[in-house]
Every structure is written in structure tokens, then in C-alpha cells.
Motif scaffolding. Sequence first.
Motif, short mmCIF file in Angstrom:
data_model
loop_
_atom_site.label_atom_id
_atom_site.label_comp_id
_atom_site.label_asym_id
_atom_site.label_seq_id
_atom_site.Cartn_x
_atom_site.Cartn_y
_atom_site.Cartn_z
N PRO A 22 -16.84 -41.87 -55.03
CA PRO A 22 -17.17 -41.24 -53.75
C PRO A 22 -18.00 -39.98 -53.95
O PRO A 22 -17.72 -39.19 -54.85
CB PRO A 22 -15.80 -40.90 -53.16
N SER B 125 -13.68 -31.37 -54.17
CA SER B 125 -13.01 -31.86 -52.96
C SER B 125 -12.70 -30.74 -51.97
O SER B 125 -12.43 -31.01 -50.80
CB SER B 125 -11.72 -32.59 -53.33
N ARG C 298 -14.62 -30.91 -48.83
CA ARG C 298 -14.12 -31.77 -47.76
C ARG C 298 -13.12 -31.03 -46.89
O ARG C 298 -13.07 -31.21 -45.67
CB ARG C 298 -13.43 -33.01 -48.36
N ALA D 259 -16.41 -36.20 -55.85
CA ALA D 259 -15.24 -35.45 -55.40
C ALA D 259 -14.51 -34.84 -56.59
O ALA D 259 -14.08 -33.69 -56.56
CB ALA D 259 -14.30 -36.37 -54.61
N SER E 61 -20.55 -35.75 -45.18
CA SER E 61 -20.20 -37.17 -45.23
C SER E 61 -19.89 -37.55 -46.66
O SER E 61 -20.22 -36.85 -47.60
CB SER E 61 -21.35 -38.02 -44.70
N THR E 62 -19.21 -38.69 -46.83
CA THR E 62 -18.95 -39.23 -48.16
C THR E 62 -19.47 -40.64 -48.20
O THR E 62 -19.49 -41.35 -47.20
CB THR E 62 -17.45 -39.23 -48.48
N THR E 63 -19.92 -41.05 -49.36
CA THR E 63 -20.40 -42.41 -49.54
C THR E 63 -19.70 -43.01 -50.73
O THR E 63 -19.35 -42.32 -51.69
CB THR E 63 -21.92 -42.43 -49.78
N ASP E 64 -19.49 -44.32 -50.72
CA ASP E 64 -18.84 -45.01 -51.83
C ASP E 64 -19.89 -45.78 -52.59
O ASP E 64 -20.46 -46.73 -52.11
CB ASP E 64 -17.76 -45.97 -51.30
#
Length: 387
Positions: A9, A46, A49, A38, A2-5
Motif C-alpha cells: 500500500p 502511517s 494516514r 505505509a 489516498s492509498t493505492t494497492d
Amino acid sequence: MSTTDAGIPAITLTEAELGRYVTHAPTRGLLTGPGLPADTGLLTFSTLRTYGLRRLADATDGPLHLAEELRDCLVIGELLNPAGMARESILLDGATGEITTTYLAAPAAPRPFAPSLTTLLRFAAVTEELTGLRGRFASLAGQYGPRAATEASRRLLTLFEEGTDGRVPAYWKAAALIRPLSLVAGPGTASGGLALEVPARLLDQEFGQGRVARFEDVDFPATLTHEPTRRFLRDTGLPEEAVLFHADADAPLPTLTEYVTGDCSGTRPLPELPAHADHLIRLGRLIEDTSLVVDGRTGAILTFSESGATLHPLNTDVSTLAFTLWLLHHERTIDEHLANELTTAAYDQLAAAMLHTLTTLDPTGLSPDAHWHYWTRLLQDEAGGAL
């Protein structure tokens, strides 16, 4: 995954994604908690991802024979090298948390990069502080010259030595010794008319008294009308000899037309000249059939290949040319002091640091018009021995 801001990110992994491959508790905590950015200015994660967490054995192309101890190293990111250079992959040892690097196309013995992910992120963060002259480098903002560069290098190396028992990996040592050199020359002023303010006597200190060529007005052809260039060549000058550069210091500077029809005539067929050859003034040569010229109207520095009869951008002006020659020479002095550690153990990483430093002050090599750029090719050519 998952990614969070949270401003930047972050990439996080689940316990299931880490599975049995990451058993190092602090690393598991980082990857499942705060996660990884990232991208930083130097690194990208990245690829996690795109591909997820991969073993080196699964990420390499073709039937490569990897040593058994390398097969389970985990590919988590890449180094953001300058354009045109292959990207080195960042590897994680899931059992120890140690970080190394290698090339996926031809995996060799991984090179040490950081003792842990936490340390790696700290290394990247403080290097970005240097780039922006903020944080621990904020006090150096607006300061230029050899002293400012030396102080920045000292601070960065000290920060890298923390938590490594003083054993700084080659990539970060190159960053600490080379990247701060962008502070040696300050930005040019409107009155100066050139890209950089090169400190007085910088070239004399680097190349030696009597080894810097300075010119008089009688040495300039009438078509050298760019006054900032004339002033720089009179007052600051250029080294008589530098890395693969030899100045025309024993006679008045010829136009490209005069040089080709005079000095070159009779030795080989004359090359086809550009339409504005009378406005191109030859300052010296790089390699045997390549002249270094300045456009007398604009001050731009170009290369002219006699064999190919082609012009290519080289530097913004004589100030960035002088800085480039100084940088190439000074790097050799640094590496000799280190017993050639950087050029033998990590040439590609050293070349990346040099290109970053050069393009910080002169982005000519990044221009869409620079289809071929001599300094870029020179630095990327390990076999050529420029560094």
C-alpha cells in the motif's frame, strides 16, 4: 490523501494537501505520484494516514519554544525502533527536500537522515535486502563468519555512500556497521544442539589468546547434564572478562546453592533461592549482586538477582550468550575506530541497531516471559555507558 494497492500500500497526498509547505518539485512529484509505503522494516509513514501532513510546530506537545527554522519542518513518519524505545520522528524540509529526525516529546536540533525522500527509500530498501539476504546480498545467503559480515558491511556502506558524497548519516552508518554482524554466527545444527554455530577461535580473536575461559569435566557439577552446554564450555568457552561480565574461571563452577551458601555467606543476609537452585550453575557475574547462571537441565541462561531473589531470562543458551558478549565488545572496537562518533552523536540509534542485531539471533528479550531483560535495559541505558 489516498492509498493505492500495488503489492505494498502506498500513501499519496494531493496538491492541495501539500499546499505551500512543500515547494521542492521532486518531493512534490513523489508524494503526489508513487507515494510512500505505509511501513518498511525500519520506518513507518502511517502517521500521515492518521494525522495528515503536520508542521513540527503543530505536532509537538505543549508550549515548546522551537527555533524559527524548525517550525515549518513537516512530520511525515517515525523510525520503527525496538519495543521499549521512544520513536524518533522523520521530518521533511519542504523547501529543500532534506530529511532529518527528532523526538516530538523534546525536539532538539534535527539530525541528518537523508538528502531526499528518494534516497531515504533507497536506504531502507537496501537495508531490507540485507535482512533478507536477497537482491545485492543474495550471494551471501548461507555464508556465515567474520568474513561474510565484513563483506555485507562493505556492500551496505558503499550503497549508502552513493548520492551522499560519502557523508553517511549516523543512523545508516550504524546500520551498515552493526546489522551485518548477525552473520558472524550461523544457525545451530541438530547435532550441535545449540541455537548458534559460533566460529572456532572467534572469542580468542576478539578478546585475546589466554583470555577465554575453557572448562574441563571436573569443573562441572553433577547437575549440569545438558551435554551441548558442557561441550561448548569445554571447546569454545567464554571470555574471562567482557562488558560488565566476569567469568568464574579460577575454580570449579558452583551451583547457585553452593555459591550463595558458600561464597556469599557472612557478607550479607542470604537471599531466598529458587526451588531448583541445585540445577542452576553459576558461570559468573554481571553487576555486583547479579549472577549469570545456566539451567543445567535445559541450557537456558538466566540472571539471578541476590538483592531481589529473582530469576530472569537472559539468553537462549551459551552460544547466544557468547555471541552477545562478542557483539558488545566488538561494537566498542568499531566505535573507537570512528573516534566514538556513534556513541556521542547517535547513541539511541546505535542502541537500536544493536538490539535489532541481538534479537535477530536471540529473541529472548522479546519473549512474553522476559518482563525484565538485562541486555535490553543495558543497551537502552545511555547513562550507564554500556556502548
